[in-house]
Write a protein that holds these residues in place. Structure first.
Motif, PDB file in Angstrom:
ATOM      1  N   MET A  79       4.880  -0.226   7.389  1.00 38.54           N
ATOM      2  CA  MET A  79       5.714   0.830   7.937  1.00 38.54           C
ATOM      3  C   MET A  79       5.304   2.129   7.252  1.00 38.54           C
ATOM      4  N   LEU A  80       5.236   3.202   8.015  1.00 40.97           N
ATOM      5  CA  LEU A  80       4.925   4.496   7.423  1.00 40.97           C
ATOM      6  C   LEU A  80       5.938   4.820   6.338  1.00 40.97           C
ATOM      7  N   LEU A  81       5.474   5.446   5.284  1.00 39.66           N
ATOM      8  CA  LEU A  81       6.339   5.779   4.161  1.00 39.66           C
ATOM      9  C   LEU A  81       7.515   6.646   4.595  1.00 39.66           C
ATOM     10  N   ILE A  82       7.277   7.597   5.470  1.00 37.52           N
ATOM     11  CA  ILE A  82       8.352   8.487   5.913  1.00 37.52           C
ATOM     12  C   ILE A  82       9.431   7.721   6.678  1.00 37.52           C
ATOM     13  N   GLU A  83       9.034   6.724   7.472  1.00 38.73           N
ATOM     14  CA  GLU A  83      10.013   5.901   8.183  1.00 38.73           C
ATOM     15  C   GLU A  83      10.776   5.009   7.208  1.00 38.73           C
TER      16      GLU A  83
ATOM     17  N   SER B 138       1.860   6.275  -5.719  1.00 44.28           N
ATOM     18  CA  SER B 138       0.621   6.317  -6.499  1.00 44.28           C
ATOM     19  C   SER B 138       0.828   5.790  -7.916  1.00 44.28           C
ATOM     20  N   GLU B 139       2.063   5.871  -8.431  1.00 41.32           N
ATOM     21  CA  GLU B 139       2.363   5.361  -9.770  1.00 41.32           C
ATOM     22  C   GLU B 139       2.785   3.895  -9.756  1.00 41.32           C
ATOM     23  N   GLY B 140       2.886   3.292  -8.554  1.00 36.72           N
ATOM     24  CA  GLY B 140       3.235   1.884  -8.437  1.00 36.72           C
ATOM     25  C   GLY B 140       4.727   1.613  -8.514  1.00 36.72           C
TER      26      GLY B 140
ATOM     27  N   PRO C   3       7.156  -1.083  -4.615  1.00 36.59           N
ATOM     28  CA  PRO C   3       6.394  -2.318  -4.383  1.00 36.59           C
ATOM     29  C   PRO C   3       5.901  -2.405  -2.937  1.00 36.59           C
ATOM     30  N   GLY C   4       4.664  -2.805  -2.783  1.00 41.82           N
ATOM     31  CA  GLY C   4       4.092  -2.985  -1.451  1.00 41.82           C
ATOM     32  C   GLY C   4       3.520  -1.715  -0.849  1.00 41.82           C
ATOM     33  N   ALA C   5       3.468  -0.618  -1.605  1.00 40.23           N
ATOM     34  CA  ALA C   5       2.930   0.639  -1.080  1.00 40.23           C
ATOM     35  C   ALA C   5       1.403   0.599  -1.083  1.00 40.23           C
ATOM     36  N   LYS C   6       0.819   1.033   0.028  1.00 42.78           N
ATOM     37  CA  LYS C   6      -0.638   1.056   0.179  1.00 42.78           C
ATOM     38  C   LYS C   6      -1.039   2.371   0.837  1.00 42.78           C
TER      39      LYS C   6
ATOM     40  N   LEU D  95      -2.636   8.404   4.639  1.00 41.17           N
ATOM     41  CA  LEU D  95      -1.243   8.039   4.869  1.00 41.17           C
ATOM     42  C   LEU D  95      -0.809   6.899   3.960  1.00 41.17           C
ATOM     43  N   TRP D  96       0.439   6.970   3.510  1.00 41.88           N
ATOM     44  CA  TRP D  96       1.031   5.896   2.724  1.00 41.88           C
ATOM     45  C   TRP D  96       1.825   4.989   3.637  1.00 41.88           C
ATOM     46  N   PHE D  97       1.697   3.686   3.411  1.00 39.99           N
ATOM     47  CA  PHE D  97       2.441   2.669   4.141  1.00 39.99           C
ATOM     48  C   PHE D  97       3.146   1.769   3.127  1.00 39.99           C
TER      49      PHE D  97
END
Length: 66
Positions: free
Chosen positions: A5-9, A30-32, A35-38, A43-45
């Motif tokens: 899912m898009l980070l903004i959503e 970016s700092e972790g 959880p599950g951010a890629k 774009l961040w998801f």
């Protein structure tokens, strides 16, 4: 298969007003801290399955995910 899912959503679904800025969420990714951010391209998801399985406690997360 990962459900991304898009980070903004994700931010809109999980945080009520007033929300931290999108830049703050990008920094947390970016700092972790999320959880599950890629990052794919620019774009961040957030991987919904990974994010839902985390509790915020590292020891509990290791036990539940093993």
């Amino acid at each position: 298969m990962a459900k991304l899912m898009l980070l903004i959503e994700w931010r809109e679904r999980n945080f009520i007003e007033p929300r931290p800025s999108l830049r703050t969420f990008q920094k947390w990714c970016s700092e972790g801290e999320i959880p599950g951010a890629k990052k794919i391209g620019n774009l961040w998801f957030v991987d919904i399955e990974i994010n839902e399985k985390t509790t915020g406690n590292p020891l509990v997360d290791r036990v539940l995910n093993s």
